[in-house]
Write an enzyme that holds these catalytic residues in place. Structure first.
Site, PDB file in Angstrom:
ATOM      1  N   THR A  40       0.840  -1.204   0.000  1.00  0.00           N
ATOM      2  CA  THR A  40       0.000   0.000   0.000  1.00  0.00           C
ATOM      3  C   THR A  40       0.875   1.255   0.000  1.00  0.00           C
ATOM      4  O   THR A  40       0.597   2.212  -0.735  1.00  0.00           O
ATOM      5  CB  THR A  40      -0.900  -0.012   1.257  1.00  0.00           C
ATOM      6  N   HIS A  43       2.307   1.871  -3.369  1.00  0.00           N
ATOM      7  CA  HIS A  43       1.298   2.465  -4.273  1.00  0.00           C
ATOM      8  C   HIS A  43       1.146   3.962  -3.993  1.00  0.00           C
ATOM      9  O   HIS A  43       1.035   4.773  -4.912  1.00  0.00           O
ATOM     10  CB  HIS A  43      -0.062   1.788  -4.095  1.00  0.00           C
TER      11      HIS A  43
HETATM   12 ZN   LIG Z   1      -0.041  -3.033   5.083  1.00  0.00          ZN
END
Ligand SMILES: [Zn+2]
Ligand SMILES: NC(=O)c1ccc[n+]([C@@H]2O[C@H](COP(=O)([O-])OP(=O)(O)OC[C@H]3O[C@@H](n4cnc5c(N)ncnc54)[C@H](O)[C@@H]3O)[C@@H](O)[C@H]2O)c1
Ligand SMILES: [Zn+2]
EC number: 1.1.1.103
Length: 345
Positions: A40, A43
């Site tokens: 995450t 990203h």
């Molecule tokens: Zn995570």
């Protein structure tokens, strides 16, 4: 305080001097000692389509963390100043049907720490007291910082009964490796782990996998033959998010096999539905951690098994001081790593 933030709606991050977050009446303020990097965060740093549609700048990122409680709100009774804690990164509404039924991981209005509100790549983070998971004083900060992904692995692996079963884990990222270790801990027979990276498959083997398969050179069926498995896998743990891994998993399941899917694919993809139907395969999506049953389960398993504790610790391959966050992100992006943590102490 120091904070790693997305300051512009563009690629990149900045280590800034930010005001310390304030602790509301139901909140807890934590001095961050360690924080883990995950996909995450990559990203968000890269600022892909998902990040651009999700984040409002400025925003401090980071959601996997461990630290020391330095302040509690006036209404807080469950946590004390001085305790060590990890944090559940999903903040739920408490009002939707699932929340009211105690299924908080299925909340329809979940907010993510470090995604939808300021996160833990900072000297301090503030979270609701209900999101605090108090840890024993003896907890190793590095291990405390990986409870979020360890919880993903626990949630996925304990989704179906594992004892005595043959397990296929696709994807030997930190979560897949911990999933393999949990499956062995819980009493699986054969645990086979696939990946495209030998580095990562070595981590899986060290964490207890019975057989690893590099799918760029070998097929899962070869491993099955070698292990003397005359039928397909009973349980699949999909931890890669790659369509070809899902395809090979479905092709190698026993009739009535059950698959827990944690890996997030980049987009929709076709699967062999006629095989799923005629083999009566169950496919279950898994999101986050059960709040808070997964947290109880993973803490208890760690306490009772030094082998599992060792396996969880073994996925942490890199640690960088917070100032060297660029090196930390580069290491995580390289794939030649397990879990990368940043030291904020
Ligand atoms: Zn995570
Ligand atoms: N559902 C959730 O709540 C949730 C939470 C956290 C992470 N995730 C997802 O779970 C997955 C695992 O997380 P992670 O942090 O370990 O990720 P990761 O990206 O580090 O690991 C994925 C692994 O899959 C491997 N892989 C790529 N192609 C493959 C193939 N064809 N066959 C087998 N393996 C292949 C990669 O080499 C990598 O080692 C990711 O897809 C992540 O996005 C989901
Ligand atoms: Zn809710």
């Amino acid at each position: 305080m120091r904070a790693l933030a997305k300051t512009n709606a563009a690629p990149g991050l900045e280590l800034i001097d930010a005001p310390e977050p304030t602790c509301g009446p139901d909140d807890v303020k934590i001095r961050v000692l360690r924080a883990g990097l995950c996909g995450t965060d990559l990203h968000l740093e890269k600022w892909d389509e998902w990040a651009a549609s999700t984040v409002r700048v400025p925003q401090i990122i980071g959601h996997e963390f461990f630290g020391e409680v330095v302040e509690i709100g006036a209404n807080v009774t469950s946590v004390q100043v001085g305790q060590r804690a990890s944090g559940e990164g999903h903040i739920v509404c408490g009002e939707c049907r699932n929340c009211r039924a105690g299924r908080r991981h299925l909340c329809i209005r979940t907010i993510g720490i470090g995604v939808n509100r300021d996160g833990a790549f900072a000297d301090y983070v503030v979270i609701p007291a209900s999101n605090v998971w108090v840890q024993p004083d003896s907890m190793d900060p590095d291990v405390g910082a990986v409870f979020d992904p360890f919880g993903n692995a626990t949630h996925t692996t304990l989704s179906f009964p594992i004892a005595g079963e043959d397990i296929l884990v696709t994807g030997a990222g930190p979560i897949g490796v911990m999933g393999a270790a949990i499956a062995k801990h819980v009493g699986a027979r054969n645990v086979v782990v696939t990946d495209v990276s030998d580095y990562r498959l070595d981590l899986a083997r060290a964490a207890g996998a019975d057989r690893v398969v590099n799918v760029t050179r070998e097929r899962v069926a070869d491993a099955q033959r070698e292990l003397g498995m005359r039928e397909g896998f009973d349980i699949g743990l999909e931890m890669s998010g790659h369509p070809s891994a899902v395809e090979e998993m479905i092709a190698n399941m026993n009739h009535g096999g059950r698959i827990a899917m944690l890996g997030l694919p980049a987009g929709p993809f076709p699967i062999d539905w006629s095989r799923v139907i005629t083999h009566m395969i169950t496919i279950k999506g898994i999101y986050g951690r059960e709040m808070y049953d997964t947290w109880y389960a993973m803490s208890a398993m760690l306490q009772s098994s030094s082998a599992l504790e060792h396996a969880v610790r073994s996925v942490i391959t890199h640690r960088f001081p917070a100032e060297q966050w660029e090196d930390a992100f580069a290491a995580a992006r390289s794939g030649q790593c397990g879990k990368v943590v940043m030291d904020w102490s």
